[in-house]
Design a protein around this motif. Sequence first.
Motif, mmCIF file in Angstrom:
data_model
loop_
_atom_site.group_PDB
_atom_site.id
_atom_site.type_symbol
_atom_site.label_atom_id
_atom_site.label_comp_id
_atom_site.label_asym_id
_atom_site.label_seq_id
_atom_site.Cartn_x
_atom_site.Cartn_y
_atom_site.Cartn_z
ATOM 1 N N LEU A 115 -10.956 15.460 25.235
ATOM 2 C CA LEU A 115 -10.176 15.920 26.382
ATOM 3 C C LEU A 115 -9.336 17.105 25.951
ATOM 4 N N PHE A 116 -9.235 18.100 26.301
ATOM 5 C CA PHE A 116 -9.959 19.089 26.995
ATOM 6 C C PHE A 116 -10.287 20.245 26.059
ATOM 7 N N LEU A 156 -19.572 32.441 26.922
ATOM 8 C CA LEU A 156 -18.611 31.453 27.395
ATOM 9 C C LEU A 156 -19.230 30.060 27.273
ATOM 10 N N ILE A 189 -18.627 26.104 28.207
ATOM 11 C CA ILE A 189 -17.764 25.296 29.069
ATOM 12 C C ILE A 189 -18.210 23.839 29.103
ATOM 13 N N CYS A 190 -17.273 22.998 29.481
ATOM 14 C CA CYS A 190 -17.602 21.611 29.793
ATOM 15 C C CYS A 190 -17.981 21.589 31.266
ATOM 16 N N ASN A 191 -19.181 21.122 31.576
ATOM 17 C CA ASN A 191 -19.606 21.131 32.977
ATOM 18 C C ASN A 191 -19.738 19.735 33.579
ATOM 19 N N GLU A 192 -19.068 18.757 32.957
ATOM 20 C CA GLU A 192 -18.976 17.454 33.621
ATOM 21 C C GLU A 192 -17.504 17.110 33.766
ATOM 22 N N TYR A 193 -17.111 16.712 34.971
ATOM 23 C CA TYR A 193 -15.713 16.346 35.202
ATOM 24 C C TYR A 193 -15.258 15.345 34.133
ATOM 25 N N CYS A 194 -14.165 15.673 33.443
ATOM 26 C CA CYS A 194 -13.705 14.782 32.383
ATOM 27 C C CYS A 194 -12.228 14.458 32.530
ATOM 28 N N GLY A 195 -11.582 14.972 33.576
ATOM 29 C CA GLY A 195 -10.171 14.655 33.742
ATOM 30 C C GLY A 195 -9.428 15.848 34.306
ATOM 31 N N ILE A 196 -8.129 15.689 34.334
ATOM 32 C CA ILE A 196 -7.285 16.621 35.064
ATOM 33 C C ILE A 196 -7.311 18.037 34.474
ATOM 34 N N HIS A 221 -10.057 19.406 33.106
ATOM 35 C CA HIS A 221 -11.471 19.762 32.940
ATOM 36 C C HIS A 221 -11.717 21.267 33.095
ATOM 37 N N GLN A 222 -11.005 21.886 34.039
ATOM 38 C CA GLN A 222 -11.271 23.305 34.317
ATOM 39 C C GLN A 222 -10.794 24.243 33.207
ATOM 40 N N MET A 239 -11.367 23.405 29.933
ATOM 41 C CA MET A 239 -12.102 23.033 28.722
ATOM 42 C C MET A 239 -13.213 24.050 28.478
ATOM 43 N N THR A 273 -15.512 30.066 23.211
ATOM 44 C CA THR A 273 -16.474 31.171 23.220
ATOM 45 C C THR A 273 -17.290 31.164 21.937
ATOM 46 N N MET A 294 -14.337 6.526 31.858
ATOM 47 C CA MET A 294 -13.188 6.863 32.666
ATOM 48 C C MET A 294 -12.933 5.634 33.544
ATOM 49 N N THR A 313 -15.403 21.440 39.354
ATOM 50 C CA THR A 313 -14.431 22.144 38.530
ATOM 51 C C THR A 313 -13.528 22.915 39.470
ATOM 52 N N PRO A 318 -8.005 9.885 32.062
ATOM 53 C CA PRO A 318 -7.690 11.271 31.687
ATOM 54 C C PRO A 318 -7.126 12.102 32.845
#
Lengths: 153, 561
Positions: free
Chosen positions: A73-74, A132, A134-141, A143-144, A146, A149, B142, B454, B560
């Motif tokens: 996280l994150f 770039l 990126i994390c492309n699975e929702y993982c928490g608040i 996430h955007q 995470m 490069t 989660m 996202t 999270p």
Amino acid sequence: MHKSEKVWLTISFGMIMLFMIATGYQAFALGMAPPGGVELIDPQKVNETAPFDQPGIKQIGDNEYEVVMTLQLFSFTPMELEVPAGATVHFKLTSKDVVHGFQIVGTNANGMIVPGYITDITQTFHEPGEYLVICNEYCGIGHQVMATTIKVY
Amino acid sequence: MEAINANAASLKNKANEILGVNPEDAKLTKSFLLVSFVALLLGGLFGLLQGINRAGLLELPSWLNYYQVLTAHGLLLIVVFSGFFMIGYFYSGLSHTLGGLLPKVRKLGWIGYGLSMFGTVLVVIMVLMNEATVLFTFYPPMMAHPIFYFGLVFVVLGIWSCCIGAFIQVADWRKKHKGQHLPILSFFATGAFVLLLGCTLFVAVEVLFLILPWSLGWVDTINVMLARTLFWAFGHTAVNIWYLTAVSAWYVIVPRVIGGTLWNDTLTRVVVIALVIMNITGGFHHQIVDPGISDTIKYMHVFMSLAIGFPSLMTAYALFVVMERAGRRKGGKGALGWLKKLPWGDVRFLAPFIAMLAFAPAGAGGIAQTTFQLNAVVHNTMWVVGHFHLTLGMSVAMTFFGISYWLIPFISGRVLTPAMNKLGVIQTYIWAAAMVLMAFAMHTAGLFGSPRRTSYTTYGDHAAALGWDPYMLLIGFGAVLLTIGVLIQFYAVIHLMFFAPKGQTEFPIAPKEPGDVTGYWTERWGVWVVLLIIVVAMAYVVPIVDMIVNAPPGSPPIRPW
Ligand code: HEM
Ligand SMILES: [Cu+2]
Ligand SMILES: [Cu+2]
């Protein structure tokens, strides 16, 4: 059944088979199977388990690298990698907490990182640039945020 | 006594045929549809917030964060709107074509309604309290508040009650009508409820045996991969049930609205049977880039997923022929002259017609993204969001809207006035244009790598992410237009339910083409269910046993957000 229907259904059937054959050929003959991996790991002991006790990048051949990376996280560990153009990089990825995604924007590297499993993804970087990741699975608040490069020089 | 009962029953049947609607059954359907469209309204408003957030125009406050909104949007639309609509519509179909619901079936319907409503309320409260910001997929580890999962259990119990009611109704009719074919709409309903029961079994196992004990603290860890896999056996099938529901209207209702006849009855039933048998096994196509599943298993699943394309392509042909035939009978000439004869100004036709059109790019995109290599390009990007707004947001939702313009007057004892029809046509064009715009922008942004699920981000002004912005603006614009569509649609539903002029409305079921005889073998539901179980076993037994036997140490709960 009308002739036109027979023709239509034959074409439909052929099209689906063609997709299957193309998929199978690419996956099994050309080695372009989707990312995956069957190695397991204790998600609560990632820090103590080799090779994830020492995340990082290591040259393993002629312009060939192995990256051992954890996702949590994150963030990604290690962050901000650099490799020369033309490098083939084998990523070994695992999660320390929830499900994450791993995507290198502008390439086909894209896979799920599920706690307990090690995902293998291989990518060759032909063009120099700052990629770039990126994390492309929702993982928490957060996430955007995470992301990291990879610099290809 | 027997004779009197039979007489009374046949009298009731006659009354049904003449009046066309049983008021008690109508009330049940009305209740389901009302919940469905309230869910559409709320879900649509959440969609608007998402759209303008992703356009970079709105930062959501901490007491209603993006992921909370997205959880509510997903659950309200993909489960509540679609599920309640499907049950309400098919229950009225069963009532109408099988001579009224049996009292115990009606009771099961109400019990199902009560249970799912109760569950839905629990779920929504937890989401709004930010206790369940886990998205509609709720992937462990989660973990949401246990009440969220209890809510899901109640929704599933309610669904089961409705499934059992439908089976009792159908079995009873078959017993009383030996040697006859189940009317085609009820045939569709049977298939849909078989699938609904089949797929909810998976999510019930996931929630009852894996998640609840873990969320209550009875066990420390959970098998993450197993939960994920059970979820997709359910999730994938659920959306296909909504699709099957829409397809039933394309085959049965639309031909009547355009003054035509049914497609070949046997082939229609073959399509239903094929969709029922082959559906559940597609789940792994959501896990193509997952670890822990061998390439051979994934390949088998890709094959099983693509196989569903075949009945869909049969459908494309059938619908085309049905429309052409009706248009030509009305005097349409030449290669395309028949098109002019179709009732373009009738929302009951226009909305499902555009829904069918949308399925062409939607289905093609689906086939593309199901294959291994292409999946890696688009997996978890906005492309996928574009894909299911075409399939669900257009093909399914627009068909449901089209149905609402006759079904709601039918059950409410009211009529669709020309003015309301016109409003419906306008709403149809707004919705179609907005969805096409939004879905196009989503597909494109996805190809450039923009991730789904996202909230607005530029990743520190990275050039690649900035390149998505124009498409994100388009998504925001589409979302605003769509919200106008949602408001009109909701207004239309309320108007037709409570305020439209009283009168009688037809339940439009197309007649058979003269001389079309149905093969009786299509009635063998026992065989279809056994085949379904065999196919599901082929697809799932090996990987699930493998996931259990070769499981990594489990994961403890994490919150999270
Ligand atoms: C007013 C109309 C609608 C708007 C503006 C809208 C907009 C959106 C947006 C912007 C996203 C989020 C993208 C992301 O961050 O991943 C989304 C997700 C989604 N939408 Fe819609 N949508 C609408 C209607 C619908 C309808 C009618 C359905 C289904 C029947 C639907 C089903 C979904 C689902 C299942 C998701 C995914 C949720 C998730 O990834 O957890 N939407 N929608
Ligand atoms: Cu993430
Ligand atoms: Cu699916």
